[in-house]
Design an enzyme around this catalytic site. Structure first.
Site, PDB file in Angstrom:
ATOM      1  N   GLU A   1      80.294 -31.909  78.364  1.00 19.48           N
ATOM      2  CA  GLU A   1      81.449 -31.386  77.645  1.00 19.48           C
ATOM      3  C   GLU A   1      82.561 -32.426  77.609  1.00 19.48           C
ATOM      4  O   GLU A   1      83.162 -32.738  78.637  1.00 19.48           O
ATOM      5  CB  GLU A   1      81.956 -30.093  78.301  1.00 19.48           C
TER       6      GLU A   1
ATOM      7  N   ASP B   1      72.696 -25.440  93.725  1.00 20.45           N
ATOM      8  CA  ASP B   1      71.996 -24.513  92.849  1.00 20.45           C
ATOM      9  C   ASP B   1      72.937 -24.113  91.712  1.00 20.45           C
ATOM     10  O   ASP B   1      73.892 -23.358  91.907  1.00 20.45           O
ATOM     11  CB  ASP B   1      71.580 -23.281  93.658  1.00 20.45           C
TER      12      ASP B   1
ATOM     13  N   HIS C   1      91.167 -31.813  73.143  1.00 23.08           N
ATOM     14  CA  HIS C   1      89.760 -31.626  72.811  1.00 23.08           C
ATOM     15  C   HIS C   1      89.375 -32.394  71.555  1.00 23.08           C
ATOM     16  O   HIS C   1      88.290 -32.936  71.461  1.00 23.08           O
ATOM     17  CB  HIS C   1      89.431 -30.142  72.683  1.00 23.08           C
TER      18      HIS C   1
END
Lengths: 423, 423, 423, 423
Positions: free
Chosen positions: C121, C326, C416
């Site tokens: 991302e 995990d 972004h």
């Protein structure tokens, strides 16, 4: 040691009183004969006295109790209760205190209200009275109904997801016919939203109705039932089973659905309290209240509260009982969000209740003393439900202000001791 | 079109009645003088009549209303209400119906109970009566109190996480002294668990008390307050602020804390109904009930319900009002889990309420008609709280059975029409 | 019109592409033969190549893909992956960016950490880097592990509540033996709490284990299994069925149990950022950040968020992948509470994660590139788990600061666009 | 004794290692100089080597680690990662196992899929493989995308509820213009729902977008930002502050909003497994699985789970990493509902995920090994997102079947021991 003490303590106490065999015997089904009670759908003096004969014969209740519950005034009014209860044996008398003037500057509720609160909890009326006093001194409480509609959510079960899909496709394309079928049963109810929720071979239809001045739970049940009959008669695939309510609507219980989408009335209320009124009437400072507010907000988050508020239930239960609302709806109505902010040194407090179920007609609102309660508010009858919703929110706001101040000032315990222990 | 119809519809209706300026004006604070209400802490005929003068002058209420609320019986009993309410103006009369015999095979509750229910919702008493009838015919309802203790959760704010850590270390090592400080205030209350929850510089102490036969909310407040005073006087680091309740305990509202850890009494009740009784008395089959049960469970999950049940609130609100419990506690008590299973062709139904707040002493339990309600149950006074909790759970079970059967048999709408519309 | 537009829109699009018959056919079970895949428990070049033959034959993947996934380095290291995966076909390469120095002033984590984050991302690493920069400039992040223990919750089903009661009584009295049975299976695991939760004839045992430096999920499963075997062999009533996990522990999913009681590590981290650093490095003011914080807190409440935070998941997923944790545990670990307060004009920001599952031994922590990730942190191996938990919380704090500032300054979209669209 | 043992135990361990002063010192801000890291927006070998110099100098990582992370293949592909990460130092290698054939009978996904799963958890691939085997033997898994749309929820703050009302009135009447403003920024995004949520002076706009084949989180941010700019320029009342996201949408975290209204794709999948396949391949009976299912459902309710399922997170995390999805979205995606029913003696199992964020273009889907993962599935590129969502749901179903069977058969522990401990 690794078992929590309160659990081992409970077990110890239990063992002191009962052995295992006693508990086993106690919990077993009993086959002795049942002396059934003959039901009485309509309230009459005769049936009430018949019930009391049985009560006096079989229980600890005595003659004085029967006179207390089945008093002459109640006897005289029995027909008035006829459509609201079965197996009637009289009335329970819940003390009512008055709070006010509650100044509400609402879209629908305007003016200074005297509010009847039915409760047996000492300090409750005094606490709400303090909130009303403070907010009135600050010019009153802004309140607005911002969203409306009662949900009913029938469920349909099919043989497969494919069938459910065909069904939903038809439902969506038939929405206007379904709306007509539902609305044919009611003068005031309007079906304003129909939203399917599908989980494989089962689907729910979220039906949202505007219900006029009734809280509307029976109205929406009947309208939804008619809609379902239409669906079952006309849908291209028949459900294997269907239910007028799939336990999805949040009726009589807290749910995130009600919190998120609203159920009944969504109301918001707020007031800005000048710093000097806070100091003078609440005996603390704006900063102290904000400080507690931050801690209380954290408390509500950390404990997984449904919403974030202190005690709307106190206001709502007392108002509901005094005005003939459905007290069971406290379970869903007493949910919401209280916020406080610094507003140029003064204190802005806001409450929002997404889920308020109230009515000014129907249900218990027409009972003798309950309609009196509504008349004290000036909110009995047609056209008054939005105002009642705004008053209820304003009342909740009073309670939030008062309890936050009590906590912030360290008054909370003293107040309860003062009121509850003055016997 | 992308805005939900019910929202644009509400706005349309609003625009039809009010323009923007009218709404703005309506919501503005008002500076006109407030005619305050002189409070009356003690209930007396004089103060009640004084309040009524004001009510009759200022509201829609009329003389008949005043006589309905401030009736002679209430006037005569005014001192009895004295410690339970402020600003008393009389009583509201809530109709009471009787249900039973409710056969409970509990650890503490044993026998056939006649249960008074105060409600104005038609069909409610009849529905619970049906559940009682069915379960009694099946040999009764097993019930057990399995967990106990009321929470109070004071909050402490420090300057840093390090300070909080030092504080908590001291608290944990001083637990017995804290317990002693808390218990010094009460004859019946016992501090049975003390668990810190820390969020950086703020910490909460979950204090769980056993409260004897009182529902105990005042008792735990006073005990916790004393404990906090001890803490503040003795802790090695002083909190910048502390509060007897940090809005963490779930008092008067639904929360996952209560659901998960219990608050008040945790009670479980169950019954196994033979298939032929289901068919004969509930007019459906075991499989039909199980089928609805699966759909209803999905409904509760999909709607984000707190717990998974149908309508405990109906039972609890009606029982609470009839027996002088705190009706506001319906908000937290009406949470739990209903399950149904096939048991060799018969129907096992179970309810669990983790969060039931009831008492048989204190609060409103001693009021004239409320104590009569408890005596009808045979559960007034010391040593009876566990049995009352078991009876309440058994009552909830009856309501679950009845509503599930009504849904499964398609009876639900008919029953409501029959009872509510027979006027 | 009463059906939400996005629902009718989706159905319209579906109808454009498929007719009902096509959908029905598509969803039907297919009886054509299944060409099974021969499993390979151990990783070997031979089995990997065998899988690739099948993949290349049956799917869109091409030779380049096989070389990308089953590259020479991976082939060389195949035995290193042997105990961590079945049917291995190679490795996926997740890009890793470095953030830091992250200055942590923790009880266990001390110093300036370089933190590897694996993500695809854009802007994520840059955003965390900004948070690290700001907090380091402010003297670093306080962090403390405040609670510890992984839950496993076996379930037992009996014939009745009475049997369950007898069972629980025995369990509580046998707690030390149960602890011994559990701990016999593990060198590092300690059973530190055993709390029963009973719902009629079913009960769960909340078993909390301290697990040393492993995240511990396998360890607690094995220990609990041994405990259950002991129980079933020795309990005075035998369960009709029992399960090592009753889907109650919150393993791999968000739950209020984890949020409330902690699961794994509970960690708290905070920093106070001087006003001028806020202004200079975050391009907004303390008040603007607090203002957004209040809105964001309301947003989390109104949307029914589990906890109240912005995006812990971004930090945790990237850290977990880079260090062999995990990744499925992101579901339960990315829960918590972010708070901001004015601190004499500066900005205090705090995060608390009640539910963080991390380990520095076991699981994927020993894999070739993952152990490198832990070594970059200096946190590979024994004695390092508490420090890793504190670093993870500190990292979350950086992300919260950065996103809140971006929102408050109106930078969020620009950032972004800048990072994601510079191709 | 009244303090839970695990809390006092943790404190004891802490006291053994640290005294109060040590902890206080540890948590204090440190003023020593920060050696900042020079950021590198673009990935290049030069910047990666520069970062490694610092890492090798400052941390435990060694030369072998740097070669492991910054291997030749990664160096060669650095430009491919350029738009997905900052400060890139290489790649972490996550082992990938293959599962299948997963037979999906979906509306969009049709056929037998080989599914790459990236995980370091032993037994995970084997367990999903077992589920795939069982469902394929039963004719495959029906799957359907039933709802679609990514939420973005800007927030606006006004001076009063009245102002907010005026604003919302304008918003609703300007909905088409707002839609146009939002959609002007994107070729694929469509604004399909706009729903206001008002809390006094603050309001949120729930904007739901269809996002084509991208998971769409950046797309909706940019579109919403444009919409907000339009709003701020044109609304009749100006907000005091506004934010492109009010922390209401549930982005990257579990929320009841996502669970209730869907976020991303809502997908449902189911299969009916014949009794003999259950017995043969899962080594238990249908009744045993249903029995565990009832207990597990109760476990999820009693623990306050968000949804009710066993371990969707395992499937999703592994699939997300292998195919370049945003692993942080596991936090919101791994929510849903698993159900099991007896279907004429066979076992019907169903999963529903309301909140699945996946894409087949954009984000990490184009990275070298991740796009290979999508090609193995045959789902890389345009028009494939709905199918990927259906495959993901089918995969979750496999995991649910396998774990329920393992629990019901008592296999769970054995399986984990077998796979994890064979080293």
């Amino acid at each position: 040691m690794i078992v929590p003490f309160h659990i081992s303590e409970l077990l110890t106490r239990l063992r002191e009183r009962f052995d295992e065999n006693a508990i086993n015997r106690a919990l077993m089904a009993s086959k002795r004969e049942v002396r059934r009670l003959r039901p009485a759908r309509r309230a009459s003096e005769q049936s009430a006295r018949r019930f009391w004969e049985r009560i006096l014969a079989d229980t600890d209740a005595n003659k004085a109790d029967s006179e207390m519950i089945l008093d002459p005034q109640t006897v005289a009014d029995l027909p008035a209760y006829d459509a609201n209860i079965e197996n009637m044996i009289g009335t329970v008398k819940v003390p009512v205190g008055i709070v006010g003037p509650l100044r509400v500057n609402g879209i629908h509720a305007q003016g200074d209200f005297l509010v009847p609160l039915a409760t047996s909890e000492a300090a409750l009326v005094a606490s709400y009275g303090r909130g009303a006093d403070v907010t009135a001194a600050a010019g009153g409480i802004s309140a607005a109904l911002t969203y409306d509609g009662v949900l009913r959510t029938p469920a349909f079960k099919f043989g497969s997801a494919a069938e459910t899909g065909v069904f939903l496709n038809w439902v969506v394309q038939s929405a206007e016919a379904l709306k007509a079928a539902a609305e044919a049963t009611t003068r005031h109810g309007k079906l304003v939203s129909l939203e399917p929720a599908m989980d494989n071979e089962i689907c729910f239809l979220r039906c949202r109705f505007m219900t006029g001045d009734a809280s509307g739970q029976n109205m929406v049940t009947i309208a939804t039932s008619a809609m379902c009959e239409y669906i079952v008669a006309n849908a291209p695939v028949k459900p294997r089973a269907w239910y007028v309510e799939g336990n999805y609507s949040g009726d009589k219980k807290g749910s995130f659905l009600g919190l998120l989408t609203g159920r009944g009335a969504k109301v918001t209320a707020s007031a800005t309290i000048p710093a000097d009124i806070v100091r003078r009437k609440l005996r603390c400072t704006v900063d102290e209240m904000l400080e507690y507010g931050r801690v209380a907000n954290l408390g509500s988050l950390l404990s997984g509260q449904l919403g974030a508020q202190a005690h709307y239930a106190n206001a709502l239960a007392a108002l509901f009982i005094a005005t003939g609302q459905d007290a069971a709806c406290v379970a869903e109505s007493a949910v919401g969000f209280t916020r406080m902010e610094d507003c140029d040194g003064d204190l802005m407090v806001s409450v929002t209740l997404p889920n308020l179920l109230v009515g000014t007609v129907g249900g218990g609102t027409g009972l003798p003393s309950q309609s009196a309660g509504l008349r004290i508010l000036g909110l009995r009858g047609s056209g008054k439900r939005p105002a009642l919703a705004e008053v209820a929110a304003a009342l909740c706001l009073c309670g939030e202000i008062s309890i936050v101040a009590a906590m912030a000032a360290g008054d909370f315990v003293r107040a309860h001791e003062r009121y509850a222990r003055h016997r």
